[in-house]
Scaffold this motif. Sequence first.
Motif, mmCIF file in Angstrom:
data_model
loop_
_atom_site.group_PDB
_atom_site.id
_atom_site.type_symbol
_atom_site.label_atom_id
_atom_site.label_comp_id
_atom_site.label_asym_id
_atom_site.label_seq_id
_atom_site.Cartn_x
_atom_site.Cartn_y
_atom_site.Cartn_z
ATOM 1 N N SER A 51 0.983 -1.060 0.132
ATOM 2 C CA SER A 51 -0.095 -0.119 0.106
ATOM 3 C C SER A 51 1.034 1.135 0.242
ATOM 4 O O SER A 51 2.087 1.372 0.336
ATOM 5 C CB SER A 51 -0.853 -0.093 1.297
ATOM 6 O OG SER A 51 -0.069 0.049 2.360
ATOM 7 N N ILE A 52 0.237 2.413 -0.183
ATOM 8 C CA ILE A 52 1.044 3.498 -0.261
ATOM 9 C C ILE A 52 1.601 3.981 0.962
ATOM 10 O O ILE A 52 2.741 4.293 1.334
ATOM 11 C CB ILE A 52 0.191 4.883 -0.646
ATOM 12 C CG1 ILE A 52 -0.231 4.583 -2.055
ATOM 13 C CG2 ILE A 52 0.772 6.197 -0.482
ATOM 14 C CD1 ILE A 52 -1.306 5.715 -2.511
ATOM 15 N N GLU A 53 0.810 3.580 2.082
ATOM 16 C CA GLU A 53 1.415 3.791 3.525
ATOM 17 C C GLU A 53 2.252 2.880 3.717
ATOM 18 O O GLU A 53 3.472 3.220 4.383
ATOM 19 C CB GLU A 53 0.239 3.410 4.339
ATOM 20 C CG GLU A 53 -0.994 4.424 4.537
ATOM 21 C CD GLU A 53 -1.914 4.197 3.457
ATOM 22 O OE1 GLU A 53 -2.023 3.396 2.575
ATOM 23 O OE2 GLU A 53 -3.146 5.132 3.112
ATOM 24 N N ILE A 55 4.654 1.611 1.675
ATOM 25 C CA ILE A 55 5.524 2.128 0.946
ATOM 26 C C ILE A 55 6.536 3.546 1.469
ATOM 27 O O ILE A 55 7.750 3.408 1.697
ATOM 28 C CB ILE A 55 5.412 2.449 -0.760
ATOM 29 C CG1 ILE A 55 4.920 1.046 -1.420
ATOM 30 C CG2 ILE A 55 6.496 3.143 -1.282
ATOM 31 C CD1 ILE A 55 4.347 1.591 -2.724
ATOM 32 N N GLN A 56 5.395 4.465 1.920
ATOM 33 C CA GLN A 56 6.034 5.305 2.561
ATOM 34 C C GLN A 56 6.688 5.204 3.810
ATOM 35 O O GLN A 56 7.854 5.797 4.297
ATOM 36 C CB GLN A 56 4.947 6.365 2.825
ATOM 37 C CG GLN A 56 4.435 7.107 1.510
ATOM 38 C CD GLN A 56 3.126 7.776 2.009
ATOM 39 O OE1 GLN A 56 2.375 7.817 3.118
ATOM 40 N NE2 GLN A 56 2.651 8.803 1.187
ATOM 41 N N ASP A 87 0.068 -4.779 6.236
ATOM 42 C CA ASP A 87 1.070 -3.788 5.968
ATOM 43 C C ASP A 87 2.236 -3.907 6.533
ATOM 44 O O ASP A 87 3.232 -3.881 6.347
ATOM 45 C CB ASP A 87 0.563 -2.299 5.914
ATOM 46 C CG ASP A 87 -0.539 -1.987 4.906
ATOM 47 O OD1 ASP A 87 -0.226 -2.429 3.837
ATOM 48 O OD2 ASP A 87 -1.480 -1.008 4.959
#
Length: 241
Positions: A51-53, A55-56, A87
Amino acid sequence: MTTTQTISSFHFLKNPWKPQTILRPMSRTIRAAASVRSLNRKPLQKGRNLSIEAIQTVQALKLAYNNDKSLLDQIFRSKFSRLLKFDMTAVLRELLRQNHCLLALKVFEDIRVEHWYKPKVLLYNEMIHAMGSNGFVEEVQLLFRYLESEITGDLQFKTDEFNQLLTTLIGFKLGGLVMECYEWMKSVVVGCEPDRSTFKLLVNGLESIGEFELSVVARQDAYKFYGESLDFEAEEEEIAS
């Protein structure tokens, strides 16, 4: 051609109030280019759909770890602790994939205190393999002890999962840990008895790394379980081929 016909033809071609529909070949070019891009696009690898979270969080953890380790705790509180269960595990596996082993270990230690955490032999095997492949022998030992402390009777384990862990430990020539893992399998707490594959793996694997005395112990136990029906020589021929 009559005057009326000439005017009618001219009106058809030049009438500004009647726009004509024109097919432009450029649209075909765009569709073709899009098709080529879709063919060249690489498929997502299993376990890489972060997810974007996530990856960040991976990027923030790596940045802090490489530049200012004092910020790590802040990143864990502000980003990692807010991630969903899936995640968190994805971040761990991504760091292992990128060989950020020590950072991955810190992530795993945070995961272990989550209320939903349950030990999984395959995840331990994945981490031990990554640590061993990168020369972190002490961390392999640490993870092994973590797993040992988490083995309880209220959990269900599978023989084939322990067989994979045995294979990893044999690959790193850790004969002592191999035999400890084997003893876990025989214990009532773990509840997954060694099978034929386990004994063939132990006997032939331990011999291959020069642990002949330990191999003899495993062979003797195999005869207690299966008698003369277990053909180690056939297995050795398969491995050699």
